[in-house]
Design an enzyme around this catalytic site. Structure first.
Site, mmCIF file in Angstrom:
data_model
loop_
_atom_site.group_PDB
_atom_site.id
_atom_site.type_symbol
_atom_site.label_atom_id
_atom_site.label_comp_id
_atom_site.label_asym_id
_atom_site.label_seq_id
_atom_site.Cartn_x
_atom_site.Cartn_y
_atom_site.Cartn_z
ATOM 1 N N GLU A 2 -9.386 58.719 -11.324
ATOM 2 C CA GLU A 2 -10.598 58.644 -11.710
ATOM 3 C C GLU A 2 -11.583 59.889 -10.664
ATOM 4 O O GLU A 2 -10.646 60.579 -10.179
ATOM 5 C CB GLU A 2 -11.095 57.271 -11.241
ATOM 6 C CG GLU A 2 -10.362 55.991 -11.910
ATOM 7 C CD GLU A 2 -10.493 55.925 -13.421
ATOM 8 O OE1 GLU A 2 -9.393 55.917 -13.951
ATOM 9 O OE2 GLU A 2 -11.520 56.486 -14.042
ATOM 10 N N SER A 319 -15.380 49.379 -9.915
ATOM 11 C CA SER A 319 -16.042 50.308 -10.582
ATOM 12 C C SER A 319 -15.254 51.573 -10.545
ATOM 13 O O SER A 319 -14.104 51.490 -9.818
ATOM 14 C CB SER A 319 -17.344 50.655 -9.395
ATOM 15 O OG SER A 319 -16.548 51.613 -8.229
ATOM 16 N N ASP A 320 -15.446 52.538 -11.449
ATOM 17 C CA ASP A 320 -14.948 53.791 -11.494
ATOM 18 C C ASP A 320 -15.344 54.355 -9.998
ATOM 19 O O ASP A 320 -16.371 54.051 -9.439
ATOM 20 C CB ASP A 320 -15.389 54.712 -12.636
ATOM 21 C CG ASP A 320 -14.109 55.625 -13.160
ATOM 22 O OD1 ASP A 320 -13.406 55.828 -12.417
ATOM 23 O OD2 ASP A 320 -14.387 55.909 -14.258
ATOM 24 N N CYS A 321 -14.349 55.345 -9.743
ATOM 25 C CA CYS A 321 -14.559 55.832 -8.250
ATOM 26 C C CYS A 321 -15.762 56.664 -7.945
ATOM 27 O O CYS A 321 -16.135 57.706 -8.755
ATOM 28 C CB CYS A 321 -13.187 56.602 -8.139
ATOM 29 S SG CYS A 321 -11.646 55.856 -8.037
#
Length: 798
Positions: A2, A319-321
């Site tokens: 990510e 969460s995405d990074c």
């Protein structure tokens, strides 16, 4: 990976470069494979203990009497006890992908971020290939595996990856068992660089893939109840309507996906809904983008109301990074870092990939934007997951998964499965005059041309780890024809110059047959890089044409690529006799390609995505609409709604055999709704429609039936053959799809064999459609079931 965490982006890029060089040595120089392994060790020179990290060590007197260590108690009570013992200063550091240790409670650090898209990967933080285990089985990239249309195969791949992951943990080379895979986003636009990671453009296919892969990786039965214990944890990403990375200055980090309720219901949400409700996924990852103005990680309706409420999701939401940082920064949605942290935790997110929440959660509590109870809610999901993995049950060696040893990693069974997956998935796009398969006894000399022919890492696709073994397509073809000669034709896949074009032409003139291995690679399509056109890059097309003109016989063209390409020129050129799409076929891809070319395997793969013409690129990637708009010239997207003429249609695939289909004579032709049900109807342009929700689950179950299709292999060769069942309506009015895939089964048929396939059908699911407001309805009147060119009409009446 990510998005790179800011403090570690240089480190991750360095690791990626080291792996890149190691893969080149591994595939191109068999005698130097020991050196390649040394490079891999240097790429991740991280010392880890040989004992896997765990909590509640029975030999530690201080933890024996702790309630959260009592395996006899329900997990929720254990988790509540653990959280009750923690201070706020101990709680906040648990909210990032690197969770801090709590020494006084005997809780070790935990690393949430690992990847296993098509094999245990070197991306992320939790897996280390630096000791006993230095490689893992690299299966074909997902877009290719999807072409098998075989859920049993997808399950077996997930199962193998889960076993290898647990084995790596058991030998002390893992600091986490949570894998942020699979990617089940819809491959909406053919230019998307990450489309290669997905099961394709069809919601039914993506949904079935999600269920099969997740169950396999987590350790659930292929069919049956979901297990409360997890072998490993899977995560369906990126939730939701995420399918653009970086196109003409439009970036995923700031993109606001404007999606209609109709498209959300019947395109973007089904894979995630199935992943949760049927697959039992223990993680969902919210995406970078906004959906209709709200960042997904801060959207209470998506995370809590829909995923947890409507779908019954029981797991953690990651969460995405660095996406939480974007809510305050790039999105400008929040007015401060603390407000951004409060927004996501109150919306239902539990863990932030990155350290942004860890930095600002405490000050958010101090500013009364966030309560400690909001943090406790997230911690319950996080620690519940770690307990389901058995990480709070003492020595993992004594647990059911503790017997999974390193011998399972790169086992012959798994390597054979990688080969099976590649062979069953490669798609034969053209076979003029039955050029293929080539005769093993009659081909005396073979020319192999192309920049993708002799660099093995190009077979792997993104999110890969160090493969167990490998052979390039050139090496595999050389095992069939001793007089095999090679010219690259282009220095790189980009083919900006063709310095050896004349040499390639001369080679073509001098050999019996030519195989060209062309296409794309990770320098042209990947995470963070979308394409701007659909043509073969640079001078590839000119090179292919020149070689085809010079060759003694029609040539064979093999394409390595994740996204589709417009190869209309090759489709119509009689001098190009055979075309294979091999995706990114993984560590066994070279063998799989050669087995098909020389007839040791009968190809049966079918395209999981439409191959569009180049003129589709006039459509902006940012337009999220699925349905066509004739008034504006918008052509629609995917096989369900695209009104243009594709280069190759979704589901297309040839074989060395011919197959025929017939609906069984006793297949049902009508469905009757009684009068009490018919009273709860409305109309669309005079056509009665039944609201699925008002029908109720018991009524919907009463309407279920089966359709039986007879399938015959008329060819001389046995083969795996996916049977695809579609439905359609009499018209495409009111946003109805032109057709919709509703089921598929993969059969193995001997030459001349006939078998029946039974498709269980649920009209409320398979024959319904979404209205403009997202409501699912069932139309009265004719519905058509389609297999191949055969149609069977089913009438709904009352």
């Amino acid at each position: 990976m990510e998005a790179s965490i800011s403090l570690s982006s240089h480190t991750m890029r360095t690791h990626a470069t080291s792996f890149h060089h190691a893969f080149i040595i591994f595939f191109l120089h068999p005698r130097l494979r020991y050196l390649s392994l040394l490079l891999l060790v240097q790429a991740l020179a991280i010392s880890v203990a040989q004992t896997p990290p765990f909590s509640c060590d029975p030999s530690n007197p201080s933890t024996r009497t702790l309630t959260f260590c009592d395996e006899a108690l329900p997990i929720d009570k254990r988790v509540d006890d653990l959280i009750m013992r923690m201070s706020l200063e101990e709680k906040v550091p648990q909210l990032g992908d690197v969770a801090a240790a709590i020494p006084r409670l005997g809780v070790p650090s935990y690393k949430w971020w690992s990847e296993a898209l098509h094999g245990v990967s070197s991306w992320g933080r939790g897996i280390h290939f630096n000791a006993t285990v230095r490689a893992a089985t690299n299966f074909p990239q997902v877009i290719l595996t999807a072409a098998s249309f075989n859920p049993q195969l997808w399950y077996k791949i997930g199962q193998a990856i889960g076993n290898e992951a647990r084995a790596i943990y058991n030998v002390g080379q893992a600091e986490g068992l949570t894998f942020w895979s699979p990617n089940v986003n819809i491959f909406r636009d053919p230019r998307w660089g990450r489309g290669q990671e997905t099961p394709g453009e069809d919601p039914t296919t993506a949904s079935k893939y999600a269920v099969a892969f997740v169950r396999g990786l987590q350790g659930d039965a292929f069919r049956g109840d979901k297990s409360p214990r997890l072998k490993a944890s899977a995560c369906c990403k990126h939730y939701t309507a995420y399918d653009m990375d970086n196109w003409k200055g439009n970036e995923r980090y700031t993109f606001d996906a404007r999606v209609t309720a109709q498209d959300m219901e019947d395109t973007y949400q089904p894979p995630f809904r199935s992943c949760v409700k049927e697959g039992g996924a223990s993680c969902v990852m919210c995406s970078y983008n906004k959906v209709n103005g709200v960042p997904t990680c801060a959207d209470y309706n998506l995370l809590t109301k829909t995923a947890r409420g409507s779908w019954g999701f029981d797991g953690y939401i990651a969460s995405d990074c660095d996406s939480v940082a974007l809510i305050y920064g790039a999105h400008g949605y929040a007015k401060s870092p603390e407000e951004a942290v409060a927004d996501v935790l109150k919306a239902g997110m539990d863990m932030n990939c990155g350290d942004y929440v860890q930095k600002y959660a405490a000050s958010a509590v101090q500013k009364q934007l966030l309560s400690e109870a909001d943090i406790d809610r997230a911690l319950r999901n996080l620690f519940s997951l770690r307990m389901r993995l058995g990480l709070f049950n003492g020595d993992p060696q004594s647990q059911p998964s503790g017997s999974i040893s390193a011998s399972q990693v790169c086992s012959k069974e798994h390597r054979d499965l990688a080969l099976e997956a590649a062979r069953d998935s490669i798609v034969l796009l053209k076979n003029r005059a039955n050029l293929l398969p080539l005769s093993k006894s009659k081909v005396r000399s073979l020319g192999v041309i192309g920049p993708n022919a002799n660099i093995g890492y190009k077979l792997l696709g993104n999110y890969g780890g160090p493969p167990c073994e490998g052979i390039t397509p050139l090496g595999a073809l050389q095992s069939y024809v001793s007089d095999t000669r090679y010219v690259a034709g282009c220095a790189t896949t980009a083919c900006s110059t063709s310095s050896s074009k004349n040499e390639a032409v001369q080679l073509a003139r001098s050999v019996d047959y030519v195989v060209m291995i062309m296409g794309l690679d990770q320098d042209l399509e990947r995470e963070g890089l979308d394409r701007v056109d659909l043509l073969l890059p640079g001078m590839q097309q000119a090179l292919i044409r020149s070689v085809a003109r010079a060759a003694r016989r029609p040539i064979v063209l093999v394409l390595l690529c994740g996204g589709p390409v417009d190869i209309t020129f090759a489709k119509v050129d009689k001098r190009i006799g055979g075309i294979l799409w091999a995706g990114y076929p993984g560590e066994a891809g070279g063998l799989a390609i050669s087995h098909i070319i020389f007839g040791d395997h009968n190809p049966g793969g079918r395209l999981p995505v439409t191959w569009y013409p180049q003129d589709f690129t006039r459509v902006p990637m940012t337009d999220m609409r699925m349905r066509a708009d004739p008034a504006s010239g918008y052509p629609g997207r995917t096989y369900r709604f695209y009104t243009g003429k594709p280069v190759y249609r979704f589901g297309f695939g040839l074989s060395y055999s011919n197959y025929s289909y017939h609906f069984h004579a006793k297949s049902r032709t009508s469905i009757y709704l009684n009068n009490s049900i018919s009273l709860r109807t409305s109309t669309t342009s005079g056509i009665p429609i039944h609201d699925i929700k008002s029908l109720g689950s018991s009524t919907c179950r009463s309407l279920e039936f089966s359709a039986t299709v007879s399938v015959t292999n008329h060819g001389p060769m046995a083969g795996k053959h996916p049977v695809l069942l579609y439905s359609r309506w009499p018209s495409v009015e009111h946003g109805r799809p032109a057709r919709q895939l509703i089921g598929f089964k993969s059969l193995h048929l001997e030459g001349g064999e006939q078998r029946n396939v039974v498709f269980p059908l649920r009209p409320c699911k398979h024959l319904s459609r979404a209205k403009s407001d997202g409501t699912k309805v069932l139309d009265k009147g004719s519905h058509f079931l389609i297999v191949g060119e055969q149609e069977h009409e089913v009438s709904i009446s009352y």
